[in-house]
Design an enzyme around this catalytic site. Structure first.
Site, PDB file in Angstrom:
ATOM      1  CG  PHE A 197      -2.166   0.810   1.088  1.00 36.18           C
ATOM      2  CD1 PHE A 197      -3.400   0.202   0.997  1.00 36.18           C
ATOM      3  CD2 PHE A 197      -2.120   2.201   1.063  1.00 36.18           C
ATOM      4  CE1 PHE A 197      -4.566   0.953   0.886  1.00 36.18           C
ATOM      5  CE2 PHE A 197      -3.267   2.963   0.945  1.00 36.18           C
ATOM      6  CZ  PHE A 197      -4.495   2.335   0.857  1.00 36.18           C
ATOM      7  CG  PHE A 198       3.372   2.531   3.309  1.00 35.57           C
ATOM      8  CD1 PHE A 198       3.093   3.834   3.694  1.00 35.57           C
ATOM      9  CD2 PHE A 198       3.179   1.511   4.233  1.00 35.57           C
ATOM     10  CE1 PHE A 198       2.627   4.128   4.971  1.00 35.57           C
ATOM     11  CE2 PHE A 198       2.708   1.787   5.509  1.00 35.57           C
ATOM     12  CZ  PHE A 198       2.437   3.095   5.886  1.00 35.57           C
ATOM     13  CG  PHE A 229      -5.916   6.431   6.608  1.00 38.58           C
ATOM     14  CD1 PHE A 229      -4.652   6.996   6.617  1.00 38.58           C
ATOM     15  CD2 PHE A 229      -6.229   5.479   7.562  1.00 38.58           C
ATOM     16  CE1 PHE A 229      -3.700   6.604   7.564  1.00 38.58           C
ATOM     17  CE2 PHE A 229      -5.296   5.088   8.514  1.00 38.58           C
ATOM     18  CZ  PHE A 229      -4.027   5.646   8.516  1.00 38.58           C
ATOM     19  NE  ARG A 234       4.699   6.985   3.618  1.00 38.73           N
ATOM     20  CZ  ARG A 234       4.754   6.659   2.333  1.00 38.73           C
ATOM     21  NH1 ARG A 234       5.763   5.927   1.889  1.00 38.73           N
ATOM     22  NH2 ARG A 234       3.822   7.044   1.486  1.00 38.73           N
TER      23      ARG A 234
END
Length: 307
Positions: A41-42, A144, A284
């Site tokens: 997902f990231f 999200f 990140r």
């Protein structure tokens, strides 16, 4: 992400730590599948960002369409030429193995909506459209993936919850607050990067643009919302646990459902600490250490064969 960047940055990004702190009690194979999906997902989020930054509208459309089809037919896309599509196919194929087809269909339906929300964000960012606060909050629940992370509580607990349980106000309230906290805390930690990159999708940016707040006031407002999620969750958690207790009606099924709900609610609580520490441990969000505050140093700006 190039191989040398993976070696240098992957462990420091702490992506699997986030899931390990959230889905506590999940069987190892379930936790591994969820952690791999989260890492995917990231990566997808970064590809989406780079396609926007570099104006790759055609590449984004191809990726979006590929993700929709891979979600519905993962076995047919394991060898897809685009590793982001192949990665989703591999992730959901594994996730679909744990619970019945009804759960799989629900997960797919929820993630189709997430993909379309990313497409709306693509449009807003390429057109420079800052959503109003209410528009943003509605869209953020999709980008999200609130429902996805809540759905994944069930394979972690080893049980698909009945609709009447999942849709009960006590359960839904606790689930929503855990995810709102996560999304808004992420916005708070991402704000320096996103202001530096002239982005438009952040609660703080919507507050500045549409409510006339200063940067300092917007940060204070987001912090207030985050703190309110914590305090309101403590009350919602008790309601959800009382609801779980009431499901134990003396039958085997009632006892199992009650235990599954308690496990899910317990992991909703874990989301708060897991998200908090992830944002302070993951590379990140250490924007002050980046040469370019708008671009993570591990991101490869060349994707899908395009410059």
């Amino acid at each position: 992400m190039p191989a040398d960047k993976v070696e240098e940055y992957a462990d420091g990004l702490c992506y699997t730590d986030l899931m390990a702190g959230y889905y506590i009690g999940a069987p190892d194979e379930v936790l591994q599948a969820i952690a791999d999906y989260s890492a995917w997902f990231f990566v997808w989020d970064d590809r989406h960002d780079r396609d926007i930054v570099h104006g790759r509208a055609a590449a984004w459309r191809r990726l979006k369409d590929g993700l929709h089809t891979a979600l519905d037919r993962p076995a047919d896309h394991l060898d897809h030429a685009d590793p982001v599509v192949a990665g989703l196919a591999d992730s959901v194929r594994r996730l679909y193995a744990f619970l019945p087809d009804s759960w799989n269909a629900r997960f797919a339906r929820h993630f189709h909506a997430v993909i379309e929300a990313y497409d709306r964000e693509f449009h807003n960012r390429t057109e420079g459209i800052v959503p109003t606060v209410e528009e943003y909050l509605e869209l953020r629940r999709l980008t999200f993936a609130h429902r996805i992370w809540t759905d994944l509580l069930e394979p972690s607990a080893g049980s698909e919850l009945p609709d009447a349980v999942r849709k009960h106000p006590a359960y839904r309230r606790a689930a929503l607050l855990s995810q709102e906290f996560a999304a808004w805390y992420n916005d708070l930690c991402s704000l320096p990067k996103e202001i530096a990159g002239s982005e438009v999708h952040n609660l703080g940016i919507s507050l500045i643009t549409h409510e006339g707040l200063t940067l300092e006031e917007a940060i204070a407002d987001v912090r207030r919302r985050v703190e309110q999620c914590v305090s309101e969750f403590l009350d919602a958690e008790q309601d959800a646990l009382r609801f779980a207790d009431g499901l134990d009606d003396g039958t085997v099924g009632g006892k199992e459902t009650s235990a599954a709900v308690r496990a899910c609610v317990g992991n909703m609580r874990n989301w708060f600490s897991s998200v908090y520490w992830f944002h302070h441990e993951s590379g990140r969000y250490r924007v002050d250490n980046w040469d370019d505050r708008s671009t993570p140093p591990y991101v490869n700006n060349e994707a899908a064969g395009e410059k």
